[in-house]
Structure formats: structure tokens, C-alpha cells
Design an enzyme around this catalytic site. Structure first.
Site, PDB file in Angstrom:
ATOM      1  N   ASN A   9       0.873  -1.172   0.000  1.00  0.00           N
ATOM      2  CA  ASN A   9       0.000   0.000   0.000  1.00  0.00           C
ATOM      3  C   ASN A   9       0.905   1.215   0.000  1.00  0.00           C
ATOM      4  OD1 ASN A   9      -1.813   2.028   0.428  1.00  0.00           O
ATOM      5  ND2 ASN A   9      -2.525   1.302   2.441  1.00  0.00           N
ATOM      6  N   LYS A  11       0.134   4.198  -0.293  1.00  0.00           N
ATOM      7  CA  LYS A  11      -0.519   5.374   0.295  1.00  0.00           C
ATOM      8  C   LYS A  11      -0.291   6.599  -0.604  1.00  0.00           C
ATOM      9  CE  LYS A  11      -0.319   3.131   4.746  1.00  0.00           C
ATOM     10  NZ  LYS A  11      -0.276   3.225   6.203  1.00  0.00           N
ATOM     11  N   HIS A  94      -9.577   0.949   4.712  1.00  0.00           N
ATOM     12  CA  HIS A  94      -8.340   1.201   5.460  1.00  0.00           C
ATOM     13  C   HIS A  94      -8.648   2.146   6.622  1.00  0.00           C
ATOM     14  CE1 HIS A  94      -4.311   2.388   6.528  1.00  0.00           C
ATOM     15  NE2 HIS A  94      -3.871   1.349   5.835  1.00  0.00           N
ATOM     16  N   GLU A  96      -7.081   4.550   7.808  1.00  0.00           N
ATOM     17  CA  GLU A  96      -6.837   5.972   7.514  1.00  0.00           C
ATOM     18  C   GLU A  96      -8.035   6.585   6.802  1.00  0.00           C
ATOM     19  OE1 GLU A  96      -3.067   5.372   5.538  1.00  0.00           O
ATOM     20  OE2 GLU A  96      -2.165   4.846   7.456  1.00  0.00           O
ATOM     21  N   GLU A 166      -5.389  -4.999  10.308  1.00  0.00           N
ATOM     22  CA  GLU A 166      -4.360  -3.993  10.566  1.00  0.00           C
ATOM     23  C   GLU A 166      -4.659  -3.290  11.884  1.00  0.00           C
ATOM     24  OE1 GLU A 166      -2.335  -2.649   6.672  1.00  0.00           O
ATOM     25  OE2 GLU A 166      -4.078  -1.386   6.987  1.00  0.00           O
ATOM     26  N   GLY A 172       2.474   2.237  10.827  1.00  0.00           N
ATOM     27  CA  GLY A 172       3.420   3.344  10.716  1.00  0.00           C
ATOM     28  C   GLY A 172       4.114   3.710  12.015  1.00  0.00           C
ATOM     29  N   SER A 212       3.412  -2.129  10.406  1.00  0.00           N
ATOM     30  CA  SER A 212       4.858  -2.215  10.647  1.00  0.00           C
ATOM     31  C   SER A 212       5.440  -3.594  10.321  1.00  0.00           C
ATOM     32  CB  SER A 212       5.196  -1.812  12.082  1.00  0.00           C
ATOM     33  OG  SER A 212       4.821  -0.465  12.308  1.00  0.00           O
TER      34      SER A 212
HETATM   35  P1  13P Z   1       3.023   0.348   7.636  1.00  0.00           P
HETATM   36  O1  13P Z   1       3.525  -0.960   7.048  1.00  0.00           O
HETATM   37  O2  13P Z   1       3.761   1.535   7.134  1.00  0.00           O
HETATM   38  O3  13P Z   1       2.915   0.269   9.126  1.00  0.00           O
HETATM   39  O4  13P Z   1       1.522   0.537   7.081  1.00  0.00           O
HETATM   40  C1  13P Z   1       0.648  -0.513   7.157  1.00  0.00           C
HETATM   41  C2  13P Z   1      -0.556  -0.180   6.375  1.00  0.00           C
HETATM   42  O5  13P Z   1      -1.320   0.698   6.750  1.00  0.00           O
HETATM   43  C3  13P Z   1      -0.779  -0.889   5.122  1.00  0.00           C
HETATM   44  O6  13P Z   1      -2.054  -0.652   4.632  1.00  0.00           O
END
Ligand code: 13P
Length: 249
Positions: A9, A11, A94, A96, A166, A172, A212
Site C-alpha cells: 500500500n 498510500k 483502510h 486511515e 491492521e 506506521g 509495521s
Molecule cells: P506500515 O507498514 O507503514 O505500518 O503501514 C501498514 C498499512 O497501513 C498498510 O495498509
């Protein structure tokens, strides 16, 4: 045998040129054939990235799609548009998007339905925030997220979905769920799927871990019996790290 999937992803990162360069690097480095590799790129990059990919193990995903089929929705990108780019997957739900863009279960149900109607495979995200984990109610919370959304699908449609667990506190942050925490949740989700749709469908559903997950910890996470791959943020932006994660099976 359920599919092993490693999805990146990206982002809101990379320009089109940078994204195409990254996709080319991933295209050339990946040799695994038993893992489905997915690149979740920004909308603007999909057409170019699809053209760049020649490696049969790799597909492209959008990171979102509109909750409406088409019409006067300025700035939105419909599932049909995503499908027309050559993308095969779409990341939906997601945390976010739930948190920053107010995506509710009701909105997500519309998105999932449109994605499926347009032949896209949803990678459907779920996961709890830290206070819920600290209260010990994480299983109940995440199962409820599925009950309100993808558990309302027919068994035929549910079979087309990939689930990504997740935990928000791991995204992150550099704090990964322990292998035991990931396995416990994935097992609880698979049990809930079995209760809803039967054991055959539960055994065929790929459940990915995200948060992560990186080149150092993927092997341990993927060794868990109910972890069928990963949804990778930061580490998917470096082709070598992403490939190490893919090779962690
Ligand atoms: P990270 O791997 O940067 O923690 O992000 C995970 C994520 O949100 C994947 O969709």
C-alpha cells in the site's frame, strides 16, 4: 489451498515517474511464483504501472473507489474506472480512510458492492485502535466491523474478498503486533467466518496482517498458521525490502 498474498500500500507517496520506477524494480526483482503480489498505487499511477508490469505474479490495486457508480461526484473515482485501468484489486476500509475521511460501514458496503460488481477483488481492512486493544475487547470489535460489512455479503461474494487485519496502533509506528497477537486475531476472524459462512469458505479466505510488517519481522509473522500474507505500507516503497517480505514464506 488459500492464496498467500503480499500487497503493498503505497498510500499518498511517489510521483508517477517515481511510482513507475518502483514498479519496474519490483517487476524485475520478484521471482516468487506461489505468492500473489499486489501493488496498491495512487489512482494517478495505475495505468502506467499496469503497462510496466510484465511479471505474472504481480497485479495492481487501487487504494479506494467511490461509493457511487457514476455521476456528479467531483473528484471521485468509480469502481468501473478503476477496473478500466487494468487494476484487479481495490483496498477498502483502510483505517486511515475510516478515520480521516469518515468512511462508515454503510459507505463501505456500497464500495464493496460496486467493487465486486465491477470484477475487482476487495482487500478489506479491519482493525482496532489502541484503547480497544488495551481494554481487551479487540476481537469483539474487529469481528463486529466485519459483521456490519462483508458478513452481509452472499457466500459467493464473500469468497471473492481478501481480509487484511491492521491494528491501528501498529500502522506506521514501528510497533508490530507480536506473532501471537496476530495469530490470535487471525484465528478469531477465521472462526467467525466459519460460523457465518462455514468452514470451507473460512479455510479458503486469505487473511493478511498489516502494521509495521517489514523485511526483518515478516518471516516470523508469516509463519503463523492463520496469517496468509501482509498488507505492507512503508516497506513496500523499497523494492528490495518488499521482495524480502515476499520471500519470507
Ligand atoms: P506500515 O507498514 O507503514 O505500518 O503501514 C501498514 C498499512 O497501513 C498498510 O495498509
Amino acid at each position: 489451498m488459500r492464496k498467500k498474498v503480499v500487497a503493498g500500500n503505497w498510500k499518498c507517496n511517489t510521483t508517477v515517474a517515481e511510482g513507475v520506477a518502483l514498479a519496474k524494480e519490483v517487476n524485475d526483482i520478484v521471482t516468487a511464483t506461489d505468492v500473489v503480489v499486489v501493488l496498491g498505487t495512487p489512482f494517478t499511477h495505475i495505468t502506467e504501472v499496469v503497462k510496466t508490469i510484465t511479471n505474472k505474479s504481480i497485479s495492481v490495486a487501487a487504494q479506494n473507489c467511490a461509493a457511487e457508480a457514476k455521476g456528479a461526484f467531483t473528484g471521485e473515482v468509480s469502481a468501473a474506472m478503476v477496473q478500466s485501468t487494468g487494476a484487479k484489486y481495490v483496498i477498502l476500509g483502510h483505517s486511515e480512510r475510516r478515520e480521516y475521511y469518515g468512511e462508515t460501514s454503510e459507505i463501505l458496503n456500497k464500495k464493496v458492492a460496486l467493487a465486486l460488481a465491477n470484477g475487482l477483488t476487495p482487500i478489506y481492512c479491519c482493525g482496532e485502535a489502541l484503547p480497544i486493544r488495551e481494554s481487551g475487547k479487540q476481537n469483539e470489535f474487529v469481528i463486529n466491523q466485519l459483521q456490519e460489512t462483508v458478513f452481509t455479503l452472499s457466500p459467493e461474494d464473500f469468497k471473492k474478498i481478501i481480509i487484511a487485519y491492521e491494528p491501528i496502533w501498529a500502522i506506521g509506528t514501528g510497533v508490530t503486533a507480536t506473532t501471537q497477537q496476530a495469530q490470535d486475531m487471525h484465528k478469531a476472524l477465521r472462526d467467525a467466518i466459519a460460523t457465518k459462512f462455514g468452514n470451507d469458505i473460512a479455510q479458503e479466505t486469505s487473511i493478511l496482517y498489516g502494521g509495521s510488517c517489514n523485511a526483518s519481522n515478516a518471516k516470523e509473522l508469516f509463519a503463523s498458521p492463520d496469517v496468509d500474507g501482509g498488507l505492507i505500507g512503508g516497506a513496500s516503497l523499497k523494492a528490495a525490502d518488499f521482495n524480502t517480505i515476499i520471500m519470507s514464506y
